[in-house]
Each structure stands twice: as C-alpha cells, then as structure tokens.
Scaffold this motif. Structure first.
Motif, PDB file in Angstrom:
ATOM      1  N   ARG A  49     -29.941   3.252 -34.317  1.00 47.61           N
ATOM      2  CA  ARG A  49     -29.659   4.147 -35.269  1.00 47.61           C
ATOM      3  C   ARG A  49     -29.071   3.661 -36.384  1.00 47.61           C
ATOM      4  N   VAL A  50     -29.404   4.057 -37.478  1.00 45.03           N
ATOM      5  CA  VAL A  50     -28.838   3.563 -38.970  1.00 45.03           C
ATOM      6  C   VAL A  50     -28.385   4.938 -39.765  1.00 45.03           C
ATOM      7  N   SER A  51     -27.269   4.754 -40.329  1.00 41.93           N
ATOM      8  CA  SER A  51     -26.697   5.717 -41.184  1.00 41.93           C
ATOM      9  C   SER A  51     -26.955   5.536 -42.759  1.00 41.93           C
ATOM     10  N   LEU A  52     -27.665   6.438 -43.502  1.00 42.27           N
ATOM     11  CA  LEU A  52     -27.748   6.159 -44.754  1.00 42.27           C
ATOM     12  C   LEU A  52     -27.037   7.095 -45.811  1.00 42.27           C
ATOM     13  N   THR A  53     -26.098   6.514 -46.528  1.00 41.85           N
ATOM     14  CA  THR A  53     -24.914   7.261 -47.154  1.00 41.85           C
ATOM     15  C   THR A  53     -25.355   7.474 -48.519  1.00 41.85           C
ATOM     16  N   ALA A  54     -25.548   8.783 -48.959  1.00 39.47           N
ATOM     17  CA  ALA A  54     -26.263   9.182 -50.277  1.00 39.47           C
ATOM     18  C   ALA A  54     -25.006   8.600 -51.405  1.00 39.47           C
ATOM     19  N   ARG A  55     -25.732   8.249 -52.468  1.00 41.13           N
ATOM     20  CA  ARG A  55     -24.808   7.981 -53.604  1.00 41.13           C
ATOM     21  C   ARG A  55     -25.376   8.393 -54.777  1.00 41.13           C
ATOM     22  N   THR A  56     -24.652   8.877 -55.892  1.00 45.32           N
ATOM     23  CA  THR A  56     -25.035   9.212 -57.000  1.00 45.32           C
ATOM     24  C   THR A  56     -24.681   8.525 -58.153  1.00 45.32           C
ATOM     25  N   GLU A  57     -25.328   8.349 -59.387  1.00 46.83           N
ATOM     26  CA  GLU A  57     -25.050   7.825 -60.360  1.00 46.83           C
ATOM     27  C   GLU A  57     -23.462   8.064 -60.980  1.00 46.83           C
ATOM     28  N   SER A  58     -23.101   9.403 -61.073  1.00 43.88           N
ATOM     29  CA  SER A  58     -21.741   9.622 -61.467  1.00 43.88           C
ATOM     30  C   SER A  58     -20.890   9.531 -60.306  1.00 43.88           C
ATOM     31  N   GLY A  59     -20.951   9.486 -59.220  1.00 39.75           N
ATOM     32  CA  GLY A  59     -20.261   9.407 -58.110  1.00 39.75           C
ATOM     33  C   GLY A  59     -19.863  10.852 -57.550  1.00 39.75           C
ATOM     34  N   ALA A  60     -20.565  11.895 -58.163  1.00 46.18           N
ATOM     35  CA  ALA A  60     -20.364  13.223 -57.671  1.00 46.18           C
ATOM     36  C   ALA A  60     -20.904  13.238 -56.163  1.00 46.18           C
ATOM     37  N   PRO A  61     -20.663  14.291 -55.354  1.00 51.21           N
ATOM     38  CA  PRO A  61     -21.347  14.785 -54.244  1.00 51.21           C
ATOM     39  C   PRO A  61     -22.732  15.016 -54.625  1.00 51.21           C
ATOM     40  N   PRO A  62     -23.772  14.637 -53.696  1.00 56.58           N
ATOM     41  CA  PRO A  62     -25.143  14.823 -53.913  1.00 56.58           C
ATOM     42  C   PRO A  62     -25.225  16.337 -53.572  1.00 56.58           C
TER      43      PRO A  62
END
Length: 615
Positions: A49-62
């Motif tokens: 199992r691997v967890s992928l945490t989303a990130r955006t350029e602005s740091g705002a929640p996706p």
C-alpha cells in the motif's frame, strides 16, 4: 479427398491441440521469470500500500473534481483490464493504492503526473556530484572576487583593527554543518558558513537552491509556506525567460544569456533521489532547466513545441537496433504534422522528450520524421519495466494534480491461504462429483469427459500464468468461483453432445454412424449455449467493478477454452472410440441400454405388419 459431411480426421485436431499446449507451456517456461505459478490477488497473498498526497502550486486544497479524475486515471493505469486485483481509494486529499505482492515501486510510479512535452535543447552539460559541481563566482564590490570556497566579505575592516572576515551569511550545508568543530561553552558559536552552491547561484536562484538544500536535510523540514515558495522560486530560477531567446518591447529578438545558462547549470542538483518541485507545475511557454532521468546530464530547454496530449497511442517493445527496450509513440493528425515540420527544420539538432520535467531522451534529429516516433532510454535503452511504465502513463494521460508518495507498507492477505484452500476444496469436490456422475451414466464417454476436463485444466493453468505476466491478471476468490462455475458449463457441452448421440442410436444407427450426425446436430446448440454464457460474462465485465470484474473475466475465458476443448479434443476422441471395435463395445461405451431399446423398437415395428398380414 475431403471426408463426408460430419466426419473429420481426428488425428489432425488432436495434433493441433497438442501444438497449442506445447506453445503455451513453452511460453510459460521460456519467458518472464520462468516460474509456472499464477499471480494471486490481495485477498490471498496480501500486497503493498502506498498513499499519494495531492499538492497544488498555490498550496490550496485540491478540488473534488481533480481528485476524482486523478483516481480514475490512476485506477486505469494500475488496473486497465480490471483483472490485476489492484485497489485505488480516495481518502480526503490522499489516494490510497494497494497492489498485489511486494511491488511498492510500481505503486509509487502510478502517481506520476505524466506530462510529456517536446522541447528543443538549447544547452547541455554533464552532471557531477554536488560537491564537485563547478562554482560560479558572484559579483563583488570594491576588489577582487573571493577564492572558491571562501566566504565573501561585507566590507573593509575598521582602521586599527585586525583584518577579520565578516560573519558568513545563510545556513550551512548539512555536510559542512556536521564538520564544524565544537566550541567551549564559554565561547560563542561561530555563525554558520554559507552553502557554496547558494553563494555560486545567480540572484534569481539563491532562494531556490537554499530551499532545495534545506529540503534534502531531514533534520530541517520545510514549513507549508516554504513548500509553496519552493515551486515559486523554482520557476524563477529554472524557468527564467532569459535562459532562452525572448523578444523585447519593440519585438526585437533577445538572444539567450549564456552566462546565466552556465550559472544555473552549475548550481542545479541532479543527484538521484531529488524530488522535483516543478513536476506538474512547469510552464510550457518558458524555457526549462532539467535533468535526465539518470542524473547524468543537465539541459537548458526551450519552450515546448509539442504537447503530450497530441499522442494517440504508446507501446513498449524490444529495440531492434540495440540493447534494451524502447517506446513507440503514435501522434494524432495535428501532432504528427507539427512533429514532421519541426524535425525537417531542425536536422542535426537535439530535441528532448521531457516527462514530468525530466528528460527521458534527447536524441539528435537525423532527418524529417513522419509517422510514429520511438523514445529510447539513452545508452543501453530502457529496461522492460521502465518501457512498459512509460508507455502506460503516456497512453492513459496525465494527472491533473501532483502527488507526494509515502513509503510503501506491506498489507497482509485479507482472506488468506485458508480461504484459498477452501475454494480449491470446493472446486475439487464439484469436479469429483462430475467425474462420478459421468462414469456411472456414460462409462467410456464419461472417461473421455474426464480426460477432456483434465486437458482443459492444463490449458487454463498455462493461460493464467501467461495472463499474469502480460496483463497483470491476479487470481482471487472471485476468479476461482468463476472457474468452478465454468466446470459446469464445460460439462454441459459434453452432455449436449452425448445425449444427441444417444438419440441417434435410438433411431437405429450404430455408434460409428451416429457420431457425425450427432455432432452436426449438437454443435449448433453448444455454440449457442457458450455464446450466451460469453455475452453474459462480457456484459458483467463491462458493467462491474472490483472483484466482480475478475469473476466475469475468468468465466468468459473459461467459456472460450471450453469450445477449444470440445472441438479439438472431445469430438475427435469420440470419433476414435467409435472406430475401435474394443471401445465401441456396448458394454464399455455406455450405449448398451440405448441399443437394446432401439432393437426392441425395431422388432416391434417389424412384428406389427407381420401380425396384421396373418389376420
């Protein structure tokens, strides 16, 4: 001369079946890891199992839409056929991927943004370890530049004072900090020396290089604000418009700043394992400083002239002109025209295939390329897994978000070997009951049924092993259930044939003459029944998700293999038995009672007219 209608040459059919089995097992033992074992699903052998945490350029929640789209794309990548047994679950801003077996690297690779762009190569340099990278002396005021490795001074010493260097600025590199001598408690600790790469960096890159150095040190985690600044500063440094040709306010062409190119190339770290903050965030309209996937070369690249969205298909295969594997890319009509025009006008220049800000390949254009294009992995080419992974992400599209992967963790089997044993026992009991019924009811024909089922099991096993290698098929309990049901479907085909054979014998025909007529009349029924079963499996496969999809796949596959066995094995064996005096004996064939019934009927029909004449 062709045999009469309904009669066949059984030796040819059996030889064809033997050839098919030989080819299948040759592939089993001559390809892949040479282990003749099917892959098991998560419920039977566990997984990773691997967890992928989303990130955006602005740091705002996706956004929810981008997360859902990412989940669908990753699920397509990991389980495009629906039979690999992998699971992709959305948990808040995190995608949790579980794949069968110990395959954490594969799970992490699924989070690649997979933005492929084609960029011209403006400059390139060999990459060196960080401590050996060339140093570029920053400009100084009022005198000569300091020597490499010395801290620049802030000004001249005051009159009458000893000449002492000013306190260094910035933070120490991790390696240099560890080498600082300890001082007595009474003496003040000296200020940390500035990282030589920060000192060598041009003004637009200083903050970026310092943040990268801090992020590489596990003892100094970045704050959320610094994580956002890492992307912003990375764009300022590695996507400075002055790195490529630009136009001024009057529309005149401004050539690239060669000194700036050299300075940026000197401070960019291409060592393996570095997380690139620009993955999924680079601007295709600006130049880009990038590394190749091996970290052996650095590039200054021009703006993108062709996007990966113009790709219509991608496939991996052996390189016919060298070692390793390559990826063949097919373009849509618009992309194909753009690529052909660019290659025709840039012969003997390098073009870079950039995947997620990393240069996959940067070949020299030897001539205009119309049609498909191949991507090689440089010297030695790609490995099979690298080529397959690249072709997969290019084929199924790029993700709308960037992801930070976690460490892989092992997941234990959700059901375990006890459940597998229970499923196999259930299948064995069902198969044994079918064998007993066939022997008691059909005798010799029952023996042929058992032999056909055993041969069918051998073919199914080989196909399972090969599908596990080729499309990632994994066998779980749902798939085992599909195979158990398929035993009944296969037995139904034999029953249809044998009952039609009995009908022909009841009408007064011999075993030998009844076989071709029975086959002609039962063949259409067998095909119709299997066609209905296959269509039901296909509809279920298309509409279902998860393990139900695997159940439908195994049921449909078993139905197809049933036809192969009935046509190439069962029918020819019955023909051979009907031509043998020993095997066609009524006591062995199981047709004795039917033949006696037919004889009694014929006698009754004959006695009827004779009795009428006497009256």
């Amino acid at each position: 001369m062709a045999p009469p209608v309904g009669q066949i040459r059984p030796g040819r059919y059996l030889a064809l079946f033997v050839a098919i089995v030989a080819v299948l097992y040759a592939l089993v033992f001559a390809t892949g890891d040479h282990q003749a074992k099917p892959k098991l699903g998560i419920d039977l052998q566990g997984g990773t199992r691997v967890s992928l945490t989303a990130r955006t350029e602005s740091g705002a929640p996706p956004s929810k839409e981008s997360l859902d789209l990412s989940r669908e794309l990753i699920e397509t990548r990991v389980n495009s056929t629906g039979v690999s047994g992998a699971e992709v679950v959305l948990d808040g801003d995190t995608l949790v991927i579980t794949v069968p077996g110990a395959n954490g690297d594969r799970a992490r690779d699924l989070g690649q943004t997979a933005q492929l762009r084609f960029r011209p190569v403006l400059n390139a340099a060999a990459s060196q370890p960080t401590q050996q990278q060339p140093q570029v002396t920053p400009p100084t005021t009022g005198g000569a530049a300091p020597t490499s490795g010395a801290a620049p001074t802030s000004g001249a010493p005051a009159a009458g004072q000893a000449s002492t260097p000013a306190a260094p600025q910035g933070r120490p590199a991790p390696r240099l900090a560890q080498e600082q001598p300890t001082t007595p408690p009474s003496a003040p600790a000296p200020a940390p020396a500035e990282d030589p790469r920060v000192a060598a960096a041009p003004e637009t890159c200083k903050a970026y290089v310092q943040l990268v150095a801090k992020k590489s040190d596990p003892t100094t985690p970045l704050s959320d604000e610094e994580e956002g600044n890492l992307i912003t500063e990375g764009k300022k440094c590695r996507q400075d418009p002055r790195l490529g040709e630009s136009t001024d306010a009057n529309g005149a062409t401004v050539p690239a700043d060669q000194n700036l190119q050299a300075a940026v190339l000197g401070v960019i770290d291409c060592s393996p394992g570095q997380l690139d903050p620009l993955v999924g965030n680079d601007d295709p309209k600006l130049p880009l400083v990038a590394c190749d996937q091996d970290g052996a070369e650095k590039f200054i690249l021009g703006p993108s002239f062709l996007e990966g969205t113009e790709i219509s298909n991608a496939s991996a295969g052996l390189d016919p002109q060298g070692a390793g594997y390559l990826v063949t890319v097919s373009f849509k009509s618009g992309g194909s025209d753009t690529w052909a025009k660019y290659t025709a006008s840039h012969i003997q220049q390098r073009a870079a295939f950039v995947l997620d800000t990393q240069v996959v390949s940067a070949p020299t254009i030897q001539g205009a390329i119309a049609g498909d294009t191949t991507i090689t992995g440089g010297q030695g080419g790609f490995t099979q897994s690298e080529a397959s992974r690249l072709a997969n992400v290019l084929k199924y599209g790029s993700l709308p978000l960037s992801f930070d992967p976690s460490e892989a963790e092992t997941v234990s089997a959700t059901l375990g070997l006890a459940s597998l044993e229970a499923g196999l026992i259930a299948g064995g009991i069902g198969l044994a009951l079918v064998f007993i019924y066939c022997l008691l009811y059909y005798r010799l024909l029952g023996v042929l049924t058992i032999l056909s089922l055993v041969l069918s099991a051998g073919v199914v096993y080989a196909v399972l092993v090969l599908l596990g290698r080729w499309i990632g098929f994994t066998l779980d309990l749902a798939g085992i259930a599909g195979f158990i049901i398929a035993i009944g479907i296969t037995a139904d085909s034999f029953v249809i044939f044998f009952e039609r054979l009995k009908d022909e014998v009841r009408e007064g025909r011999t075993f030998r003459s009844a076989v071709p007529r029975a086959w002609i009349r039962s063949r259409r029924t067998i095909l119709s029944a299997d066609a209905i079963s296959f269509l039901a499996s296909a509809v279920l496969y298309v509409l279902a998700v998860g393990q139900v999809k695997g159940f439908a796949f195994t049921l449909g596959m078993s139905t197809v293999l049933d036809l192969v066995v009935v046509f190439l094995v069962t029918h020819p064996l019955v023909v051979l038995a009907s031509k043998s005096k020993t095997l066609s004996n009524s006591k062995l064939s199981g047709l004795g009672s039917v033949q006696r019934t037919a004889a009694s009927a014929r006698a009754a029909r004959t006695a009827g007219p004779a009795a009428a004449k006497e009256v």
